[in-house]
Design an enzyme around this catalytic site. Sequence first.
Site, PDB file in Angstrom:
ATOM      1  N   TYR A  51       0.858  -1.199   0.000  1.00 14.01           N
ATOM      2  CA  TYR A  51       0.000   0.000   0.000  1.00 14.01           C
ATOM      3  C   TYR A  51       0.880   1.230   0.000  1.00 14.01           C
ATOM      4  CZ  TYR A  51      -5.029  -0.454   0.341  1.00 14.01           C
ATOM      5  OH  TYR A  51      -6.349  -0.601   0.033  1.00 14.01           O
ATOM      6  N   GLU A  53      -0.496   4.864  -0.375  1.00 11.93           N
ATOM      7  CA  GLU A  53      -1.270   6.104  -0.583  1.00 11.93           C
ATOM      8  C   GLU A  53      -0.366   7.310  -0.420  1.00 11.93           C
ATOM      9  OE1 GLU A  53      -4.734   6.235   1.894  1.00 11.93           O
ATOM     10  OE2 GLU A  53      -5.519   4.393   1.030  1.00 11.93           O
ATOM     11  N   ARG A 232      -2.020  -2.350 -18.403  1.00  6.14           N
ATOM     12  CA  ARG A 232      -3.299  -1.626 -18.365  1.00  6.14           C
ATOM     13  C   ARG A 232      -3.224  -0.563 -17.291  1.00  6.14           C
ATOM     14  NH1 ARG A 232      -6.304  -4.115 -21.568  1.00  6.14           N
ATOM     15  NH2 ARG A 232      -7.873  -2.492 -21.320  1.00  6.14           N
TER      16      ARG A 232
END
Length: 411
Positions: A51, A53, A232
């Site tokens: 993670y 953020e 992608r």
Amino acid sequence: MNTIQMQDREAAGIFARELERQRYKLNLIASENYVSPAVLEAQASIMTNKYAEGYPGARWYHGCEHVDEIEKLALSRAKAIFDAEHVNVQPHSGAQANLAVYYALLEEHDTILAMHINHGGHLTHGTKQNFSGRWYKAVFYGVSIAAETIDMEEVGSIALKSRPKLIVAGASAYPRAIDFKAFREVADEVGAYLVTDIAHIAGLVAAGLHNDPVPYADVVTTTTHKTLRGPRGAMIMCREKYAKAIDRAVFPGVQSGPFMHTIAAKAVAFGEALKPEFRDYQAQILANAGRLAKGFAAERFRLVSGGTDNHLILIDLTGEGITGVEAADILNEAGIIVNKNSIPFDEKPPSVTSGIRIGTPAVTTRGMREKEMDMLVGMVSRVIRNKSDEGIRQEVRREVRNLCEKFPIYP
Ligand code: DSN
């Protein structure tokens, strides 16, 4: 795939069938490609476990020292490719990149001016079924009836009447070059932001084979998986003065945790795009599309706008007695994948359409060149012009398989 095979035969079977499909069908979807083994490896890497953020050096999680490095690498390579002042590589998709840009620059109900989806624009360019059409007042330009190209005088007069706060230049199904300088002039005349969505043509722009939007646009968005041949995902480039607004709009505005494995794969793909052979690849995409256009025209198919300047062609099937969806269905049976696609001023609904869109990025990655494009024209023509003949489809299916064997996706 060995571990999955041992642990989960059901999932492994699905992967195997998809691999078989990718190997032995011809992919003419203009927005798809095959990433390199290195990009595939990065996308499936341990970076998925983290993670992160926030942005490099300013994360909300600890333990981000290495994902910081990989994001900084992606950023510096993207800047080098496009000569951009500021880049954000976190958007998960093109739609989310566009969402973040509107969120950064607009208030609800502001007016945006963009290309209508029926003329080649994208869902996120103000379509009423999409957030962009629901939250903003969308006004559209299209192509002219005669030339089927964007008429910049018309764009200018619509802009003068509607006074948009933001103009989008970019398309999903437009076979011609886009004049970003002319769009800048219109934007300046009405005091609008200019956002260019180069998702389809990013690889061509990177290689210097399409007009460059970066000197003219306030913000440029792109996906990373089409002509650019990355994983992608998407990215946003902008002038330095919008950097904070764009970064805040992506996080915490519309996304939280970035996909660090995808950002890692973007870094690897951008490394590939900086190599000289990437330009050769893009030049071959153009040469192949030009060859297809010439071949289909010689077979008397009608091409929207009469040809192509980029990686795709749009064929108008109105005179062929077959709809876009029927053509795409029978081509799929014959092992050739295309999109059904609306043509400008199409009388059929988008679920049916009168056209098909054909693109060359994926077959060019396989190594196909002009000779194979000629074969493709022959196969597509035979299938479409013998729509009731199951035998022709079987025959073409075998030819497609032979061709695919000669041009493996992962040799
Ligand atoms: N799906 C892309 C395309 O095919 O053009 C647009 O989102």
